[in-house]
Design a protein around this motif. Structure first.
Motif, mmCIF file in Angstrom:
data_model
loop_
_atom_site.group_PDB
_atom_site.id
_atom_site.type_symbol
_atom_site.label_atom_id
_atom_site.label_comp_id
_atom_site.label_asym_id
_atom_site.label_seq_id
_atom_site.Cartn_x
_atom_site.Cartn_y
_atom_site.Cartn_z
ATOM 1 N N GLU A 206 0.842 -1.216 0.000
ATOM 2 C CA GLU A 206 0.000 0.000 0.000
ATOM 3 C C GLU A 206 0.868 1.253 0.000
ATOM 4 O O GLU A 206 0.664 2.176 -0.780
ATOM 5 N N ASP A 207 1.862 1.262 0.907
ATOM 6 C CA ASP A 207 2.747 2.424 0.978
ATOM 7 C C ASP A 207 3.464 2.647 -0.349
ATOM 8 O O ASP A 207 3.655 3.778 -0.792
ATOM 9 N N ARG A 210 1.206 4.223 -2.821
ATOM 10 C CA ARG A 210 1.048 5.641 -2.485
ATOM 11 C C ARG A 210 2.269 6.431 -2.975
ATOM 12 O O ARG A 210 2.149 7.511 -3.547
ATOM 13 N N TRP A 211 3.480 5.851 -2.757
ATOM 14 C CA TRP A 211 4.702 6.546 -3.172
ATOM 15 C C TRP A 211 4.746 6.700 -4.700
ATOM 16 O O TRP A 211 5.090 7.771 -5.213
ATOM 17 N N GLU A 214 2.376 9.353 -5.818
ATOM 18 C CA GLU A 214 2.890 10.680 -5.499
ATOM 19 C C GLU A 214 3.946 11.131 -6.515
ATOM 20 O O GLU A 214 3.984 12.285 -6.937
#
Lengths: 233, 585
Positions: A206-207, A210-211, A214
């Motif tokens: 998930e992280d 997200r990265w 971004e």
């Protein structure tokens, strides 16, 4: 002694540590045996007046034994090692994630190919010293150097590979645990060698998503990057 | 050379009256040249040791003021603080000086020159003038090397391995003339080694005394003979590589520079093709010294003489096909890595043979714990650790992790300090009476030994732990890394131990010079040893022997049942019926 090893967070690291332990036990046992014999002989056969040493020039059976036993141990160790070595350094998998890491005095340039998965296209993104990867994915690293030889070292992933100017060297790893880990340079590369280090960020899926979102915020951002690039000429 | 010619040569030397310069400075006497090499090496070892302490200070207490070093001018040190540029030069020069100007000159130049003619029963080397030249060329190399400390930009700072392109382009390392002088000095030293090795080989092949067959040679002579062959073949490779490096630096060529079509890994192949035999050049004479001293003080024949000689030949041969193990992580084709792993692991076999044969020599002995013996025993046990730790790097997957870490530093110091340097101490204590005609002090010798032995292990054993923790070599400040911070107490402990190790050498220096002047006069054969050098006066005069000895048996006939004493010199002639029994081996 081996409890000082940094925590292992790679798929093949455990197998490498396994051989490390195997050699540790073999050499440890040999050391204890040889040292015990040495000390025992020194005590038992220390000089005492009136005694003469045994007169012998050798013993063929014994000498053949201590030639063959080490030879067999070494050959077995070699075969075990070769299988692990091939897994890490010879059979490089295609990889889920591709990055290009370029060593230069005294930074790691990390190049991400972007959503198209290809290097040297306009959605590439370069970040100095920060390597972001997802956990549980095979990361294929293409190593380059701009100036001298550096060495890409991931102590927690049991990976080390020199970078050589004029070549591209492929290597890979798969992290098993999220976290941040250091990427030192392990080959002397000049006065700034000490302190030349990057950071490996191992993200949860998930992280990581997200990265990525971004850094490459969807299609229109890609167009935006393109027009910016065109504007820069 | 025929025996008559040797005798004539010796007699002629006896008649010549020599002045001070020809006698002590530009001497062609192998013993004087041996002593000169010994002094050169010991002085350089002191300098190399001081450099090591600077490195240890920096790693124990990074970026703090180094005590007693406030006098060193900028840009080397800033009011006692060391910058990373100077730090890189310091560890580079520590290794360079210790390997090329301390251990090699002492073991090969010093003891090689002193012992070969004496132990084979010759009056001098085959080429005495070449021998003198070889020493003075080595001095020139030393002067060029030391000059590098005083040139702008500082001394070479690329490690003793000088990996290109860092070493090939001045702007990469920031060092200009320092690196050039480093190359030049080693080229000149290569010429010196070449002259020495030709001389050693010729002397051993042609000038052995009557009856001195190859398999009656003392093992230290075997080791020096094999080393001379390695030197003859290895040094030219280094010289060629250094020449190419100098051309890259100064003449615009691109042997090692990819932008001009060159190949950085070529340097590593050439360097290690020389470099690995070089490691055996450092350790083989040490093995020879131990094989000489253990039988004398165990009063027992060496166990498996022929196996000892053959295993040294095997080590020398294998040394040519293992260089790639230094390059497992270099980017060399990884499939080749497996080949080099197997050849490297094979070296464990002759090493094991030697170790077990030394143990076999002690078994059933009558062991006298003199200072030379203690140092020789330390050599054996430290060599065991250094040999075993080598197996970790030989295994390619384990090497991935420990390559370029302190594990390697621990390994090389167990081999070169634990091995070669303990053998140097053993050799100095053992042959001092023959070299200088006086005995060294045993009490001071034992104090020196025990302090050194304990401090050595406290210094270098924990380096294995640093390596296991991932501590890289050649870094200036370990505190720059989070994962190394928990290791810092170990670094401090090592540095304190290293300072103790330095202080532990004071009894040796005192003992050496005091004994030189005031030591008890040595008799001809103080240790009751069998080999030929003890047949000559202490110290031997020019020409060595009153008459050329005849050799009747091998060098290790201790506690022989043929004689009531526990020693039987190579030169003693027994009654015919006994002699028939004594020709074995």
């Amino acid at each position: 002694m081996l409890r000082w090893l940094p925590e292992n967070v790679s798929t093949y690291g455990e197998k490498i540590d396994g051989i490390f332990y195997l050699i540790y036990y073999i050499t440890g046992a040999t050391f204890v045996l040889v040292t015990a014999l040495l000390v025992a002989f020194l005590v038992l056969y220390r000089h005492r007046p009136g005694r003469k040493a045994v007169y012998t020039h050798g013993n063929t059976a014994l000498e053949i034994t201590w030639t063959i036993v080490p030879a067999v141990i070494m050959v077995v160790l070699g075969l075990v090692s070769k299988a692990r070595w091939d897994e890490v350094k010879v059979d490089i998998p295609r990889g889920d994630i591709q990055v290009r890491v370029t060593g230069k005095q005294f930074n790691w340039e990390i190049l991400y190919p972007g959503p198209d998965g290809k290097f040297d296209t306009e959605d590439d993104l370069q970040i100095d010293n920060d390597l972001h990867v997802p956990v549980g994915k095979v990361v294929r690293v293409a190593l380059r150097s701009k100036d001298v030889i550096h060495s890409f070292f991931l102590p927690h992933l049991r990976l080390k590979q020199d970078t050589v100017p004029g070549r591209e060297i492929l290597t890979w790893f798969e992290a098993t645990k999220p976290g941040t880990y250091e990427i030192p340079c392990a080959e002397l590369c000049g006065f700034g060698h000490s302190g030349m280090k990057g950071t490996l960020y191992v993200h949860t899926p998930e992280d990581y998503a997200r990265w990525v979102a971004e850094k490459w915020p969807a299609q229109q951002a890609r167009l935006g990057t393109k027009s910016e690039a065109e504007a820069r000429g | 050379m025929s025996q008559a010619a040797v005798a004539a040569h010796g007699a002629e030397v006896h008649h010549e009256e020599l002045g001070f310069w020809r006698r002590y400075v530009f001497s062609t006497d192998h013993k004087t040249i041996g002593r000169q090499f010994l002094f050169l090496g010991l002085v350089m070892m002191l300098l190399g040791g001081i450099l090591a302490l600077l490195v240890r200070w920096e790693l124990g207490w990074p970026e703090t003021r180094v005590p007693l070093m406030g006098w060193v001018p900028e840009p080397f040190m800033y009011d006692g603080y060391m910058g990373p540029e100077f730090y890189n030069a310091v560890f580079t020069m520590h290794a360079t000086i210790m390997i090329f100007f301390a251990v090699m000159p002492i073991l090969v130049g010093g003891f090689g020159n002193f012992l070969i003619p004496l132990m084979i029963g010759a009056r001098d080397m085959a080429f005495p003038f070449l021998n003198m030249l070889s020493f003075w060329v080595a001095v020139v190399a030393g002067v060029i090397m030391l000059a590098g400390f005083f040139v702008p930009g500082g001394h070479a700072a690329t490690g003793w391995t000088a990996y290109a392109p860092l070493s090939a382009v001045p702007t990469y390392s920031g060092v200009d003339w320092g690196q050039n002088l480093w190359c030049l000095s080693l080229i000149v030293l290569g010429i010196s080694s070449l002259m020495g090795s030709i001389n050693y080989i010729t002397t051993v092949v042609n000038m052995r005394a009557p009856g001195m067959t190859f398999f009656r040679l003392p093992l230290v002579i075997w080791s020096l003979f094999i080393v001379a062959i390695l030197l003859l073949l290895a040094l030219p490779v280094l010289t060629a590589a250094l020449g190419m490096l100098l051309f890259d630096r100064m003449a615009g060529t691109s042997f090692f520079l990819p932008e001009g079509g060159g190949e950085p890994l070529l340097w590593q192949h050439l360097f290690w093709f020389f470099g690995h035999p070089e490691v055996y050049i450092l350790i083989l004479p040490a093995m020879g010294v131990a094989s000489e001293i253990l039988p004398v003080f165990a009063r027992k024949p060496i166990f498996g003489y022929r196996a000892m000689a053959y295993s040294m030949i095997a080590i020398a041969f294998l040394s040519w096909i293992v260089w790639g193990h230094h390059m497992f992580q270099s980017g060399m084709n990884p499939t080749l890595g497996s080949t080099f792993m197997i050849t490297t692991m094979l070296i464990a076999v002759p090493s094991a043979i030697k170790t077990f044969n030394w143990l076999g020599t002690l078994w059933g002995g009558d062991i006298h714990f003199t200072t030379p013996m203690l140092n020789a025993l330390a050599f054996v046990s430290m060599f065991v650790i250094g040999g075993l730790s080598g197996i970790y790097m030989a295994s390619t997957p384990v090497d991935i992790f420990i390559h370029d870490t302190y594990f390697i530093v621990a390994h090389i110091h167990y081999v070169v300090f634990g091995g070669s340097v303990f053998a140097i101490f053993a050799a100095v204590y053992y042959w001092f009476p023959k070299m200088f005609g006086r005995m060294m002090n045993e009490t001071l010798g034992k104090i020196h030994f025990w302090l050194t032995f304990v401090a050595f292990n406290c210094t270098f054993f924990p380096m294995h732990i640093l390596g296991v923790g991932g501590h890289m070599r050649r870094i200036y400040n370990p505190l720059q890394y989070e994962f190394l911070k928990p290791l810092q107490p170990i670094n401090e402990f090592i540095s304190i131990s290293a300072i103790c190790l330095g202080i532990a050498q004071i009894p040796f220096i005192v003992n050496f010079f005091w004994s030189l002047a005031f030591g008890r006069k040595a008799e001809r054969n103080p240790w009751k040893a069998n080999t030929l050098e003890w047949d000559a006066p202490s110290p031997p005069p020019h020409g060595n022997f009153e008459s050329i000895p005849t050799v009747y048996r091998g060098p290790y006939e201790y506690s022989s049942p043929l004689v009531p004493e526990d020693w039987l010199p190579q030169t003693r002639r027994l009654a015919p019926e006994r002699a028939a029994a004594a020709t074995v081996s």
